[in-house]
Design a protein around this motif. Structure first.
Motif: not given
Length: 69
Positions: A46-69
């Motif tokens: 349901t998501r465009h790959p670029v939008a998914m990547a942008q959201q994941a990068l933003t969330v990873n920054q918010a979590l001090q780089e502790n995100l596993t996608l």
């Protein structure tokens, strides 16, 4: 997540089956938690790959780089 972190868990995984967006939920609820956070299921069709990547990068920054996608 705060409780899991206090009790010594090393990670917390959240599936996105219905309802809330898992990445956004992790960004909000995982702020200030010192543990690895990840999404167990996320509907990528349901998501465009670029939008998914942008959201994941933003969330990873918010979590001090502790995100596993």
């Amino acid at each position: 997540m705060q409780r899991a972190s206090r009790e010594g868990f090393s990670g917390y995984w959240l599936p996105q089956a219905t309802g809330l967006d898992a990445l956004t939920t992790l960004a909000v609820a995982g702020s200030g938690v010192d543990m690895r956070l990840g999404v167990a299921v996320i509907p990528v069709y349901t998501r465009h790959p670029v939008a998914m990547a942008q959201q994941a990068l933003t969330v990873n920054q918010a979590l001090q780089e502790n995100l596993t996608l």
